[in-house]
Design a protein around this motif. Sequence first.
Motif, PDB file in Angstrom:
ATOM      1  N   GLY A  45      13.238  40.396  13.805  1.00  0.00           N
ATOM      2  CA  GLY A  45      13.609  40.085  12.432  1.00  0.00           C
ATOM      3  C   GLY A  45      12.711  39.071  11.768  1.00  0.00           C
ATOM      4  O   GLY A  45      13.029  38.553  10.697  1.00  0.00           O
ATOM      5  N   LYS A  46      11.569  38.784  12.378  1.00  0.00           N
ATOM      6  CA  LYS A  46      10.660  37.785  11.812  1.00  0.00           C
ATOM      7  C   LYS A  46       9.788  38.350  10.703  1.00  0.00           C
ATOM      8  O   LYS A  46       9.341  37.624   9.848  1.00  0.00           O
ATOM      9  N   GLY A  47       9.494  39.650  10.741  1.00  0.00           N
ATOM     10  CA  GLY A  47       8.727  40.270   9.674  1.00  0.00           C
ATOM     11  C   GLY A  47       7.243  40.402   9.967  1.00  0.00           C
ATOM     12  O   GLY A  47       6.794  40.289  11.098  1.00  0.00           O
ATOM     13  N   VAL A  48       6.487  40.634   8.889  1.00  0.00           N
ATOM     14  CA  VAL A  48       5.041  40.872   8.949  1.00  0.00           C
ATOM     15  C   VAL A  48       4.345  39.776   8.139  1.00  0.00           C
ATOM     16  O   VAL A  48       4.811  39.424   7.053  1.00  0.00           O
ATOM     17  N   PRO A  49       3.224  39.240   8.632  1.00  0.00           N
ATOM     18  CA  PRO A  49       2.516  38.187   7.883  1.00  0.00           C
ATOM     19  C   PRO A  49       2.050  38.678   6.508  1.00  0.00           C
ATOM     20  O   PRO A  49       1.696  39.843   6.338  1.00  0.00           O
ATOM     21  N   LEU A  50       2.033  37.765   5.552  1.00  0.00           N
ATOM     22  CA  LEU A  50       1.655  38.101   4.178  1.00  0.00           C
ATOM     23  C   LEU A  50       0.237  38.653   4.095  1.00  0.00           C
ATOM     24  O   LEU A  50      -0.007  39.616   3.366  1.00  0.00           O
ATOM     25  N   HIS A  51      -0.703  38.104   4.855  1.00  0.00           N
ATOM     26  CA  HIS A  51      -2.080  38.601   4.775  1.00  0.00           C
ATOM     27  C   HIS A  51      -2.180  40.044   5.273  1.00  0.00           C
ATOM     28  O   HIS A  51      -2.993  40.813   4.776  1.00  0.00           O
TER      29      HIS A  51
END
Length: 127
Positions: free
Chosen positions: A72-78
Amino acid sequence: MNQLSNWRRILWVSSGTVSLAIGAIGIVVPILPTTPLIILAAFCFGKGSPALHQLLISNRYFGHYIKDYQEGKGVPLHIKFTAVFLVWTSVLFSLLVIPLLAVKLFMTALAIFLSIFIFTSPLLKEK
């Protein structure tokens, strides 16, 4: 009942393999959404083969992205910006080269959908 279980396992592993293969192609063909397909492969392998699931999430190139997403941490913005940039670069190139209006509309709609999907998925808070 055991035979049905084997068929389900085969179906999950087959689906994961197809998803992983298409996702791998997406590494070099920007219009294919690599990250969602790799995450789908991890989900399928998790249902059908714990060994393949472990192999995928321990991959040194994208295993940590799968772990982050599953936790549930997600994907980095870059990564999100890079993915959207690559999608739109390939779509704009295709729009210039392909003369068929229906294909142009489909490509544009797909790029919009992928952009929305990418930017509405969870964002990894970088430390």
